[in-house]
Motif scaffolding. Structure first.
Motif, mmCIF file in Angstrom:
data_model
loop_
_atom_site.group_PDB
_atom_site.id
_atom_site.type_symbol
_atom_site.label_atom_id
_atom_site.label_comp_id
_atom_site.label_asym_id
_atom_site.label_seq_id
_atom_site.Cartn_x
_atom_site.Cartn_y
_atom_site.Cartn_z
ATOM 1 N N TRP A 1 0.892 -1.194 0.066
ATOM 2 C CA TRP A 1 0.042 -0.072 0.018
ATOM 3 C C TRP A 1 0.940 1.347 -0.073
ATOM 4 O O TRP A 1 0.733 2.201 -0.791
ATOM 5 N N ALA A 2 2.055 1.201 1.024
ATOM 6 C CA ALA A 2 2.690 2.460 0.933
ATOM 7 C C ALA A 2 3.257 2.824 -0.258
ATOM 8 O O ALA A 2 3.803 3.811 -0.682
ATOM 9 N N ASP A 3 3.740 1.544 -1.052
ATOM 10 C CA ASP A 3 4.565 1.608 -2.271
ATOM 11 C C ASP A 3 3.799 2.314 -3.183
ATOM 12 O O ASP A 3 3.801 3.285 -3.963
ATOM 13 N N LEU A 4 2.582 1.796 -3.324
ATOM 14 C CA LEU A 4 1.549 2.561 -4.345
ATOM 15 C C LEU A 4 1.337 3.999 -3.854
ATOM 16 O O LEU A 4 1.378 4.803 -4.759
ATOM 17 N N PHE A 5 1.082 4.197 -2.859
ATOM 18 C CA PHE A 5 0.790 5.736 -2.453
ATOM 19 C C PHE A 5 2.141 6.751 -2.972
ATOM 20 O O PHE A 5 1.859 7.560 -3.382
ATOM 21 N N VAL A 6 3.397 6.162 -2.564
ATOM 22 C CA VAL A 6 4.473 6.808 -2.822
ATOM 23 C C VAL A 6 4.361 7.170 -4.531
ATOM 24 O O VAL A 6 4.605 8.250 -5.197
ATOM 25 N N ARG A 7 4.066 6.187 -5.227
ATOM 26 C CA ARG A 7 4.186 5.998 -6.607
ATOM 27 C C ARG A 7 3.038 6.851 -7.116
ATOM 28 O O ARG A 7 3.170 7.545 -8.449
ATOM 29 N N SER A 8 2.069 7.233 -6.521
ATOM 30 C CA SER A 8 0.776 7.817 -6.879
ATOM 31 C C SER A 8 1.338 9.370 -6.890
ATOM 32 O O SER A 8 0.632 10.203 -7.373
ATOM 33 N N GLY A 9 2.458 9.696 -6.312
ATOM 34 C CA GLY A 9 2.744 11.232 -5.966
ATOM 35 C C GLY A 9 2.007 11.732 -4.856
ATOM 36 O O GLY A 9 2.363 12.900 -4.523
ATOM 37 N N ALA A 10 1.412 11.046 -3.836
ATOM 38 C CA ALA A 10 0.722 11.616 -2.798
ATOM 39 C C ALA A 10 1.751 11.735 -1.810
ATOM 40 O O ALA A 10 2.753 11.219 -1.598
ATOM 41 N N ARG A 11 1.414 13.059 -0.691
ATOM 42 C CA ARG A 11 2.438 13.302 0.004
ATOM 43 C C ARG A 11 2.029 12.917 1.709
ATOM 44 O O ARG A 11 2.576 13.158 2.548
ATOM 45 N N TYR A 12 0.722 12.571 1.532
ATOM 46 C CA TYR A 12 0.204 12.292 3.023
ATOM 47 C C TYR A 12 -0.800 11.343 2.939
ATOM 48 O O TYR A 12 -1.593 11.291 1.846
ATOM 49 N N VAL A 13 -1.121 10.471 4.001
ATOM 50 C CA VAL A 13 -2.082 9.523 3.953
ATOM 51 C C VAL A 13 -3.012 9.739 5.162
ATOM 52 O O VAL A 13 -2.737 10.083 6.067
ATOM 53 N N VAL A 14 -4.487 9.586 4.837
ATOM 54 C CA VAL A 14 -5.460 9.676 5.965
ATOM 55 C C VAL A 14 -6.153 8.378 6.052
ATOM 56 O O VAL A 14 -6.894 8.190 5.173
ATOM 57 N N LEU A 15 -6.098 7.582 7.089
ATOM 58 C CA LEU A 15 -6.944 6.498 7.258
ATOM 59 C C LEU A 15 -8.044 6.280 8.343
ATOM 60 O O LEU A 15 -8.036 7.251 9.195
ATOM 61 N N MET B 1 -8.720 1.209 -9.044
ATOM 62 C CA MET B 1 -8.217 2.461 -8.140
ATOM 63 C C MET B 1 -6.635 2.395 -8.159
ATOM 64 O O MET B 1 -6.137 3.435 -8.153
ATOM 65 N N GLN B 2 -5.953 1.370 -8.104
ATOM 66 C CA GLN B 2 -4.513 1.408 -8.131
ATOM 67 C C GLN B 2 -4.055 2.336 -9.639
ATOM 68 O O GLN B 2 -3.092 2.920 -9.473
ATOM 69 N N GLU B 3 -4.885 1.672 -10.725
ATOM 70 C CA GLU B 3 -4.518 2.170 -12.122
ATOM 71 C C GLU B 3 -4.795 3.831 -12.097
ATOM 72 O O GLU B 3 -3.889 4.442 -12.442
ATOM 73 N N ARG B 4 -5.770 4.389 -11.408
ATOM 74 C CA ARG B 4 -5.983 5.799 -11.319
ATOM 75 C C ARG B 4 -4.864 6.480 -10.670
ATOM 76 O O ARG B 4 -4.227 7.478 -11.013
ATOM 77 N N LEU B 5 -4.367 5.911 -9.390
ATOM 78 C CA LEU B 5 -3.403 6.363 -8.548
ATOM 79 C C LEU B 5 -2.087 6.659 -9.375
ATOM 80 O O LEU B 5 -1.333 7.345 -9.417
ATOM 81 N N LEU B 6 -1.615 5.550 -10.130
ATOM 82 C CA LEU B 6 -0.486 5.362 -10.807
ATOM 83 C C LEU B 6 -0.317 6.457 -11.919
ATOM 84 O O LEU B 6 0.746 6.951 -12.245
ATOM 85 N N GLU B 7 -1.666 6.583 -12.778
ATOM 86 C CA GLU B 7 -1.470 7.327 -13.765
ATOM 87 C C GLU B 7 -1.199 8.884 -13.245
ATOM 88 O O GLU B 7 -0.940 9.753 -13.683
ATOM 89 N N ILE B 8 -1.879 9.299 -12.055
ATOM 90 C CA ILE B 8 -1.857 10.551 -11.517
ATOM 91 C C ILE B 8 -0.406 10.664 -11.221
ATOM 92 O O ILE B 8 0.292 11.785 -11.423
ATOM 93 N N GLY B 9 0.336 9.582 -10.440
ATOM 94 C CA GLY B 9 1.567 9.738 -10.357
ATOM 95 C C GLY B 9 2.437 9.881 -11.451
ATOM 96 O O GLY B 9 3.405 10.764 -11.287
ATOM 97 N N GLN B 10 2.433 9.281 -12.507
ATOM 98 C CA GLN B 10 3.154 9.603 -13.794
ATOM 99 C C GLN B 10 3.252 10.719 -14.252
ATOM 100 O O GLN B 10 4.052 11.309 -14.534
ATOM 101 N N TRP B 11 1.854 11.557 -14.376
ATOM 102 C CA TRP B 11 1.584 13.034 -14.523
ATOM 103 C C TRP B 11 2.356 13.742 -13.778
ATOM 104 O O TRP B 11 3.081 14.723 -14.095
ATOM 105 N N LEU B 12 2.498 13.452 -12.215
ATOM 106 C CA LEU B 12 3.004 14.322 -11.143
ATOM 107 C C LEU B 12 4.557 14.202 -11.244
ATOM 108 O O LEU B 12 5.709 15.092 -11.213
ATOM 109 N N GLN B 13 5.213 12.973 -11.810
ATOM 110 C CA GLN B 13 6.684 12.914 -11.774
ATOM 111 C C GLN B 13 7.095 14.112 -13.118
ATOM 112 O O GLN B 13 8.328 14.513 -12.872
ATOM 113 N N VAL B 14 6.433 14.227 -13.850
ATOM 114 C CA VAL B 14 6.878 15.431 -15.172
ATOM 115 C C VAL B 14 6.664 16.619 -14.654
ATOM 116 O O VAL B 14 7.374 17.804 -14.754
#
Length: 530
Positions: A192-206, A420-433
């Motif tokens: 989960w944490a790896d996915l959140f890092v790759r999404s470009g998120a900087r914080y998590v709220v559970l 949901m994973q797919e959406r987060l990863l696509e956001i992360g790819q955009w944020l990388q650039v």
């Protein structure tokens, strides 16, 4: 009125005393370094008497007989006295200035920690017993489409949730019976944490506890209705917190002030606050040291009923996270958009209205990728926002000074749905650039122009186009100087521009050229513009 410390039964602070500070200061390495520096700078000076470790010294004149060094020593004495004065202040007037009183006038003066505004993008997680039935009508409006409200919706015997429940589980199957199926057996906090890092998120709220009252940590106040005593038999909050923080992200917790069917809340609500709710929140903070406390379920009562100001005074003054913790505005039925920390919107609204917090106060939009926060098995692909739509939402929110808290709903066995994973990863790819235009940015003097959104950072202005403009981008708001430059993030090639008719005209290559890859949004960095 009782103090926050008395209400929360906190220990009184230790009386350090001025002598403690002065003793440490006089023997500190910094003082000894200063003494050595002066000896090097003024070799002819002889020290007479006692040095700072108990011996008072008296300098002689310089070699030429001048009194210059006396002035140096005099200045040092002045600085020492000033330092001693500052050390004494925390025990008196300074302490009063640094401490917040249990009222909104005082608490609202606390600045929101800077990291939160710099982060911009976070992940919300709704996970609990409601993840087992995972049902809501996706065609309903507002909260009726929220799967995490399953237990509440069950009580409407004419609604779709009760019909689904009877059809699937039977009328005699109680909500509490779902807990044995909330297993989390496939939960992998590191994944989960790896996915959140790759999404470009900087914080998590559970969701540490939603309105159903089930806790995802071994809360002493919730015996036999938490994830350690029953269900997964795991400290889900603790395991995820450890994994998230280890990857460099900030960890926070959602907490519902009220509980739908807690007997203490229903029969003795004031006792519920003092004997159940406040100890729970304090335990959560002291156990995990979160960076965010995201409260909800406040609307039934005022903040005075919830004793919100007393709790926040403890949180900001005496808790182990008093300097870094961020809170929202959900502390009583009167506080949204008025009191607390950052303001919140939910699916773009506050109590059914569309507020405009731009330039007024730090705020955060929260919403699911679909129509529900908790996992809803009834949602289809058409109910989910596309990655491009979510990126546009992020850009639009940030351009207006907000953060985006995007929700995911894991399954009862601990998996994050692939879509949901797919959406987060696509956001992360955009944020990388393009993250340069998002993280640590601020709203520009104009938030938007057509389908272009603006942000600013380190003197540059970022024009973010939701679609490719064609062979020319024309902007009215930016005013370039003679040395202005324009680049497309992701490409090192400067773009040609000209000013005509009071507008900035930027020449663009064709979409699909080597320097222009298709994207959800395109960011043009403008340097040297006003």
């Amino acid at each position: 009125m009782a103090s926050a410390r008395q209400i929360l039964k906190l220990p009184a602070p230790h009386d350090l005393g001025v002598k403690h500070f002065t003793r440490n200061l006089l023997v500190s390495p910094s003082w000894r370094r200063q003494e050595k520096r002066i000896r090097r700078c003024h070799p002819p000076v002889s020290f007479q008497g006692k040095n700072p470790r108990g011996r008072v010294f008296k300098p002689c004149k310089n070699r030429d007989g001048s009194a210059a060094f006396r002035c140096t020593i005099a200045r040092m004495k002045s600085k020492l006295l000033a330092a001693l004065f500052l050390c004494a202040l925390p025990l008196g007037a300074w302490a009063q200035a640094a401490h917040y009183q249990p009222n909104w006038a005082s608490l609202n003066q606390r600045p929101i920690p800077q990291w939160f505004d710099q982060a911009k993008f976070g992940i919300f997680i709704h996970w609990g017993v409601y993840s087992v039935p995972a049902f809501a009508d996706p065609h309903a409006h507002g909260g009726e489409a929220y799967a995490e409200w399953y237990w509440y919706h069950m009580h409407n015997k004419n609604g779709p949730t009760w019909a689904f429940h009877v059809r699937t589980y039977g009328a005699d199957f109680h909500y509490q019976d779902f807990v044995s199926q909330f297993t989390a057996k496939l939960f992998d906090p590191a994944q989960w944490a790896d996915l959140f890092v790759r999404s470009g998120a900087r914080y998590v709220v559970l969701t540490s506890k939603h309105h159903e009252g089930f806790c995802l940590w071994p809360c002493p106040a919730n015996w036999n209705w938490n994830s350690v005593d029953v269900g997964p038999h795991q400290d889900l909050a603790g395991e995820l917190s450890k994994a998230v923080v280890a990857r460099g992200l900030k960890m926070g917790f959602y907490y519902s002030l009220y509980e739908w069917y807690d007997p203490l809340y229903l029969n003795h609500p004031h006792r519920y606050v003092t004997e159940h709710m406040l100890p729970q929140m304090k335990n959560l903070v002291e156990r995990y040291h979160p960076s965010i406390l995201w409260t909800d379920g406040e609307w039934a009562h005022s903040s005075s009923f919830w004793k919100s100001t007393q709790f926040l005074a403890w949180l900001f003054n005496d808790s182990p996270v008093k300097d870094q913790i961020v809170v929202n505005d959900r502390w009583g039925k009167e506080t949204r958009g008025h009191d607390g920390g950052f303001y919140t919107t939910e699916y773009g609204k506050v109590d059914g209205t569309l507020p405009d917090y731009t330039g007024v106060h730090k705020w955060e939009e929260c919403r699911g990728i679909g129509k529900s926060f908790g996992y809803n098995r009834m949602e289809t692909a058409s109910d989910y926002k596309s990655a491009a739509q979510l990126i546009h939402l992020l850009v639009d929110t940030v351009s207006q000074g907000g953060n985006l808290l995007l929700d995911i709903g894991p399954t009862a066995d601990g998996r994050i749905p692939v879509i949901m994973q797919e959406r987060l990863l696509e956001i992360g790819q955009w944020l990388q650039v393009n993250g340069e235009a998002i993280y640590s940015s601020r709203p520009w003097r104009q938030a938007s122009e057509g389908d272009v959104r603006y942000t600013t950072r380190d003197g540059a202005v970022y024009a973010i186009a939701e679609s490719w403009p064609g062979r020319e981008l024309v902007l009215s708001a930016p005013k370039p100087n003679r040395t202005a430059t324009v680049t497309l993030l992701g490409s090192d090639t400067p773009l040609k521009w000209r000013e005509s008719g009071g507008k900035l005209h930027i020449e663009l290559p064709p979409l699909g050229a080597p320097s222009v890859a298709p994207a959800a949004a395109y960011v043009f960095k403008l340097a040297g513009v006003e």
